[in-house]
Design an enzyme around this catalytic site. Structure first.
Site, PDB file in Angstrom:
ATOM      1  NE  ARG A  94      79.921 163.487  23.336  1.00  0.00           N
ATOM      2  CZ  ARG A  94      78.888 163.375  22.823  1.00  0.00           C
ATOM      3  NH1 ARG A  94      78.705 162.708  21.438  1.00  0.00           N
ATOM      4  NH2 ARG A  94      77.690 163.799  23.163  1.00  0.00           N
ATOM      5  CG  HIS A 134      77.519 157.632  22.038  1.00  0.00           C
ATOM      6  ND1 HIS A 134      78.094 158.684  21.279  1.00  0.00           N
ATOM      7  CD2 HIS A 134      76.550 157.298  21.763  1.00  0.00           C
ATOM      8  CE1 HIS A 134      77.193 158.711  20.170  1.00  0.00           C
ATOM      9  NE2 HIS A 134      76.080 157.885  20.384  1.00  0.00           N
ATOM     10  CB  SER A 180      73.355 156.294  22.499  1.00  0.00           C
ATOM     11  OG  SER A 180      72.744 155.899  21.133  1.00  0.00           O
TER      12      SER A 180
END
Lengths: 211, 211
Positions: free
Chosen positions: B40, B43, B17
């Site tokens: 993050r 994500h 990812s």
């Protein structure tokens, strides 16, 4: 303080937010019957993409509310989604909620079978052998496992809320659910999340819960 | 099955990812030192707006990591944000986390003072009298209360993570934090959420936690 604040009483913040969402949706056509779900997801994300991203299977609201009234339990794929669902509403309606991610037997099954823990959670939920509403906000692997079990005739969920978020097999996992003839509410595309899954559940609860 | 799945082992999904996020960020310039936080959050949300939305005060990462190493606790404004923060990382690093939203005394104080419960939570956190990192993913009123207490010299947080989401005073509450000379990471604009606040905390934890 340079910043000017809008004066809204604590108890009125949510209603005011929904007013703003309704105003700003403006021309965008959303089906009125789905508005409580769509607007609540936008309320949770401040992302108007959800006016277009949410897919509803035929008659899904009636089916979902009937299932909730008849004692279906809710199974989430994250502690976070579980945490985001209104506990007062659940208690008042007598609805049970489960998340198995932290369970020892789930960790063991995942390790043994080389799957994600999310997959092992779905297997555990299927073994409950009771009416289940799945709220998936994180793991596409969970959604794929649900698809497999439904295809194999081993699982017949009352409702699949398919809102995993991310980049690996997320879009695909949602497309798979759209193929099934089971009730679903799916956030198409890459976007979603535990917050989105929880918001969809809350929207359903608020349709039958007298606050 | 019509859908074609990408073959990725469970343990490799996150790394894959992040690869995709890095590829797709492509030309967008993000400061390399903030990349672990920015990526993050993307994500967690699949929303590339966060490549531009996140504001970092000078030296904030060094300050935040030092605070975490020296025993600062984390206070969230929702159970959901708390649920989204990696428990193994917290345990392994010996970091305490608190959320006071369900506490009786918080409900009473909010009622008595005519505030949101989030405000009462901040007052309770301030009374802890210990180094605190605030992770606010929901309530602008919490962020505004932090601003007031800092301005009055009654609170000196190690870090403010300001990521409430929504439509009423959300943008303003974040602008207020940006005025302060305290360490902050703020998701500017309307977007944010418990998931975003948790993702920012996790990104910090992963910078010092050996997985």
């Amino acid at each position: 303080m340079k910043t000017e604040l809008e004066q809204v009483l604590p108890g009125e913040i949510e209603a005011r937010s929904f007013e703003i969402i309704t105003e700003e949706l403006g021309g965008k056509e959303i089906e009125e019957k789905y508005a409580p779900v769509i607007k609540r997801v936008i309320h949770t994300t401040a992302d108007f993409d959800y006016a277009e991203n949410l897919a509803f299977s035929p008659g899904v609201l009636e089916i979902a509310l009937e299932a909730l009234r008849k004692g279906a339990c809710i199974v989430t794929d994250t502690q976070m989604a579980k945490a985001g669902i209104n506990k007062k509403a659940l208690q008042s309606l007598g609805i049970e909620i489960f998340n198995f991610m932290a369970d020892e037997d789930v960790a063991e099954a995942a390790k043994k079978n080389g799957t994600t823990r999310a997959v092992a959670c779905i297997d555990k939920a299927a073994a409950l052998n009771r009416p289940v509403i799945f709220a998936v906000g994180n793991a596409p692997t969970a959604l794929i496992r649900i698809y497999e079990l439904v295809q194999e005739g081993k699982l017949k969920p009352e409702l699949i809320i398919g809102a995993p978020v991310g980049f690996v097999n997320v879009v695909q996992s949602k497309e798979m659910i759209l193929e099934l003839s089971v009730p679903y509410i799916v956030a198409k595309g890459r976007k979603g999340g535990s917050n989105v899954a929880a918001a969809i559940v809350n929207a359903l609860l608020y349709l039958i819960w007298e606050r």
